[in-house]
Write an enzyme that holds these catalytic residues in place. Structure first.
Site, mmCIF file in Angstrom:
data_model
loop_
_atom_site.group_PDB
_atom_site.id
_atom_site.type_symbol
_atom_site.label_atom_id
_atom_site.label_comp_id
_atom_site.label_asym_id
_atom_site.label_seq_id
_atom_site.Cartn_x
_atom_site.Cartn_y
_atom_site.Cartn_z
ATOM 1 N N ASP B 92 -16.415 -0.442 0.606
ATOM 2 C CA ASP B 92 -14.924 0.042 -0.327
ATOM 3 C C ASP B 92 -14.886 -1.244 -1.209
ATOM 4 O OD1 ASP B 92 -12.496 1.225 -0.684
ATOM 5 O OD2 ASP B 92 -11.194 0.375 0.415
ATOM 6 N N HIS B 99 -3.480 -1.249 -9.529
ATOM 7 C CA HIS B 99 -3.339 -0.811 -8.516
ATOM 8 C C HIS B 99 -3.771 -2.771 -8.400
ATOM 9 C CE1 HIS B 99 -3.828 -0.953 -4.367
ATOM 10 N NE2 HIS B 99 -5.599 -1.753 -4.242
ATOM 11 N N GLU B 160 -4.558 4.874 1.599
ATOM 12 C CA GLU B 160 -5.029 3.997 0.189
ATOM 13 C C GLU B 160 -5.759 5.512 0.051
ATOM 14 O OE1 GLU B 160 -6.827 0.509 0.272
ATOM 15 O OE2 GLU B 160 -5.721 -0.554 -0.222
ATOM 16 N N GLU B 162 -7.925 7.397 -2.164
ATOM 17 C CA GLU B 162 -9.132 7.177 -2.735
ATOM 18 C C GLU B 162 -10.141 8.258 -2.628
ATOM 19 O OE1 GLU B 162 -11.307 3.588 -1.931
ATOM 20 O OE2 GLU B 162 -8.989 2.306 -0.752
ATOM 21 N N ASP B 191 -7.843 4.966 3.319
ATOM 22 C CA ASP B 191 -8.434 4.165 3.868
ATOM 23 C C ASP B 191 -6.548 3.056 4.383
ATOM 24 O OD1 ASP B 191 -9.905 1.344 4.290
ATOM 25 O OD2 ASP B 191 -9.548 0.935 2.656
ATOM 26 N N ARG B 195 -0.429 -4.065 6.406
ATOM 27 C CA ARG B 195 -0.249 -4.185 4.890
ATOM 28 C C ARG B 195 0.793 -6.178 6.355
ATOM 29 N NH1 ARG B 195 -3.372 -2.765 1.383
ATOM 30 N NH2 ARG B 195 -2.656 -1.115 1.144
ATOM 31 N N GLN B 198 -2.338 -7.085 7.282
ATOM 32 C CA GLN B 198 -3.800 -8.040 6.134
ATOM 33 C C GLN B 198 -2.992 -9.349 5.913
ATOM 34 O OE1 GLN B 198 -3.984 -4.996 3.008
ATOM 35 N NE2 GLN B 198 -5.499 -5.818 2.288
ATOM 36 N N LYS B 211 -7.631 -3.143 8.296
ATOM 37 C CA LYS B 211 -7.577 -1.532 7.542
ATOM 38 C C LYS B 211 -9.329 -0.784 9.153
ATOM 39 C CE LYS B 211 -7.500 -2.875 2.748
ATOM 40 N NZ LYS B 211 -7.006 -1.532 1.891
ATOM 41 N N THR B 215 -10.398 5.132 9.042
ATOM 42 C CA THR B 215 -10.505 5.641 7.757
ATOM 43 C C THR B 215 -10.895 6.794 7.718
ATOM 44 O OG1 THR B 215 -11.455 3.246 7.105
ATOM 45 C CG2 THR B 215 -11.682 4.973 5.362
ATOM 46 N N GLU B 313 2.426 0.231 -3.609
ATOM 47 C CA GLU B 313 2.695 0.558 -4.438
ATOM 48 C C GLU B 313 3.746 1.648 -4.925
ATOM 49 O OE1 GLU B 313 -0.449 0.920 -7.190
ATOM 50 O OE2 GLU B 313 -1.151 0.862 -5.521
#
Lengths: 364, 364
Positions: B92, B99, B160, B162, B191, B195, B198, B211, B215, B313
């Site tokens: 990834d 971002h 996420e 993508e 993905d 948080r 992480q 993560k 996925t 975000e």
């Protein structure tokens, strides 16, 4: 006295002149073809055997103990050894306290000491399974960006001496107490690392090209049953519950040779996090493991310079070179250099067993 | 007008009542079984087709264009769609400037701005291929350590959005100009990211358990030939030579729905690094790619809040919740929430083509 007696019997995949890959076990300096013993052994990789689970592993190992000594002895010199299993996912940990402290001090002098989470969980990352290669495969020096706008061959090519664990039985949320139900056996790992590429690329997502070009593994998978188990090191602060009990430590003694000169003897028994804790951590979030998953201990380093599992540590990032037997000195790897990591361990019967070796020669 | 006309024809793997997995293409709201057209299509995954290479891909696609409209139309509602290919390695990237800047500002306020290497190379990391799942697979909320000594379910579960690229033809050191010889097609990727896990774990080796639990990918692989290509965004400073020429940009427009409410429209066309540059970077160190390798763009975010590819975000790390159509508000994902990422793109014929969608519902 042999390191490869009946109490060891590691599995490998070999071929002779006909090129056909067969499963064998190592006995002394010979290979014994065991493919006729079970359908799961009549395969070009160990994956089918590894998927069977511990009761069948025990049964097959017991049968091999009887049959192997009577099978034709093929000298090791007459076989080619292959990657013993198809690697599913490859994960690497960072579980030697001495290594983590050394790396912090050398690479992040402005923030020495362990990363904040280090004593709370076994820090790890995913590597590239497609570039896991068997011992003996030449290692091409990787190219990459070494600094802003600077592209070229790595000038700080390094090794990482590690112990790897091969998953047989798939699972999720595997408690430390079920480690032996899922893990089939043990290999030696050299996680080749380009320190200059790593330093430039690793923030904030971790090492990528610095390690993805090659990871070498030993050709013999030593069954977990062959090892004696010992209490793990004391962990303080006490880990959260999914990491307890810690599970067993293994007394594996590594030996690193650089162009034939022994330069270090990393002691795996002193690792902070056990393999059972690593597997529990890897799966506690709900992630599954599959047959063929490989996870490695992280660089094994002891407290002294002569126990370093990487040349970054051994030579203090190249500033204190080591002298080899031929009189030459080294900071990092030169083209043509050969590194061999071998190991022995205390076996379940109290004798010393061999794990063989993982070797690789750097080419341009 | 359909998003799935003859100029699109994405490949997927479907089964009907008999449970047998077959390769089909999507035409309008139907699936057409194409398995009889070629041996490489008489398979339970796309991998054999993907390994053939572009000349055969073009030939087979041309044949399908003739045959598919005449084949029996199976309504989408009557099929089950499966993971279309066996995933080899999953990588990834982190290639949206908006971002990366947003994340730095939100997660590392003491050091805002892009990571030092960000404009010099496409930063990336390896993920877990064994937990790549097809759209529709429920996503269990991951557990992990959220802070020192605190273990439990993630309270900051995120997405996420993508775009993913599927490698067909193996290779090493693939120049940007050879991108289309190796990459078979395009999927959508979610993905999923925890948080809180992480933030606690990611130093210094990058995201791991945050993560690795799941996925999700869309079931339809849109062939590269179906896309119009555009010039990439201007890159300043000029990248080093192995990243040039940048290769084409694709005009993929994503759409993120949270429990049916459209919350953002991330523009893939504005990504800084192209898919050709990502593949060139991934392989420049000598690492090989294999058939079935999947690499994803990284979270796609545009400059405005309504173009965010993650909820981190979109809601400023939960501090500015969004309101959904049912009147409820959200910072991060709650159990039972469903996220659907869909996309369209400008097709090679100048019309709009569909990429379908990737959806998942969070369960405890």
């Amino acid at each position: 006295m042999t390191l490869f007696g009946l109490e060891n019997l590691p599995y490998g995949v070999f071929s002779t002149a006909d090129g056909v890959r067969r499963i064998g076990v190592r006995l002394g300096g010979t290979v014994r073809d065991v493919s006729a013993i079970d359908d799961a052994l009549r395969q070009p990789t160990l994956n089918a055997l590894m998927a069977l689970g511990r009761p069948r592993w025990t049964e097959i190992r017991s049968r091999i103990t009887e049959v192997a000594p009577l099978s034709p002895a093929i000298p090791l010199a007459e076989v080619r050894l292959h990657l013993p299993f198809d690697v599913a996912d490859y994960t690497d940990f960072y579980s030697s306290e001495h290594h983590a402290a050394n790396v912090s001090r050398i690479l992040r002098p402005q923030r020495p000491g362990l990363p904040a989470a280090w004593k709370h969980l076994p820090i790890g990352y995913h590597g590239r399974s497609g570039t896991v290669v068997v011992s003996g495969t030449p290692v091409e020096r990787p190219h990459g960006q070494l600094a802003e706008g600077v592209f070229g061959p790595s000038a700080r090519l390094d090794i990482e001496a590690e112990v790897g664990f091969v998953v047989g039985v798939p699972g999720r949320r595997i408690p430390t107490g079920r480690f032996a139900e899922h893990v089939f056996g043990v290999v030696l790992v050299n996680d080749w690392s380009a320190r200059d590429i790593q330093a430039f690329e690793y923030q904030p997502l971790g090492p990528f090209l610095a390690k993805s070009f090659a990871t070498s593994v030993s050709p013999w998978v030593v069954p977990l049953d062959a090892f004696a188990t010992f209490p793990a090191v004391v962990q303080e602060p006490r880990p959260v519950s999914y990491l307890l009990p810690p599970g067993p430590a293994l007394d594996v003694q590594l030996r690193v040779e650089w162009n034939g000169t022994e330069v270090s003897t990393p002691p795996y028994a002193q690792m902070y996090w056990t393999a059972a804790q690593q597997l529990a951590h890897l799966t506690v979030n709900g992630a599954s493991v599959r047959t063929g998953d490989l996870y490695a201990s992280g660089t094994v380093s002891g407290p002294s310079r002569g126990e370093a599992g990487s040349f970054l540590e051994l030579t203090s990032n190249g500033t204190e070179p080591v002298k080899l037997a031929d009189g030459s000195v080294r900071g990092f790897l030169l083209d043509g250099d050969t590194v061999t990591i071998s190991a022995t361990a205390t076996g379940a019967a109290g004798t010393t067993i061999g794990l063989g070796s993982v070797t690789g020669t750097v080419c341009p």
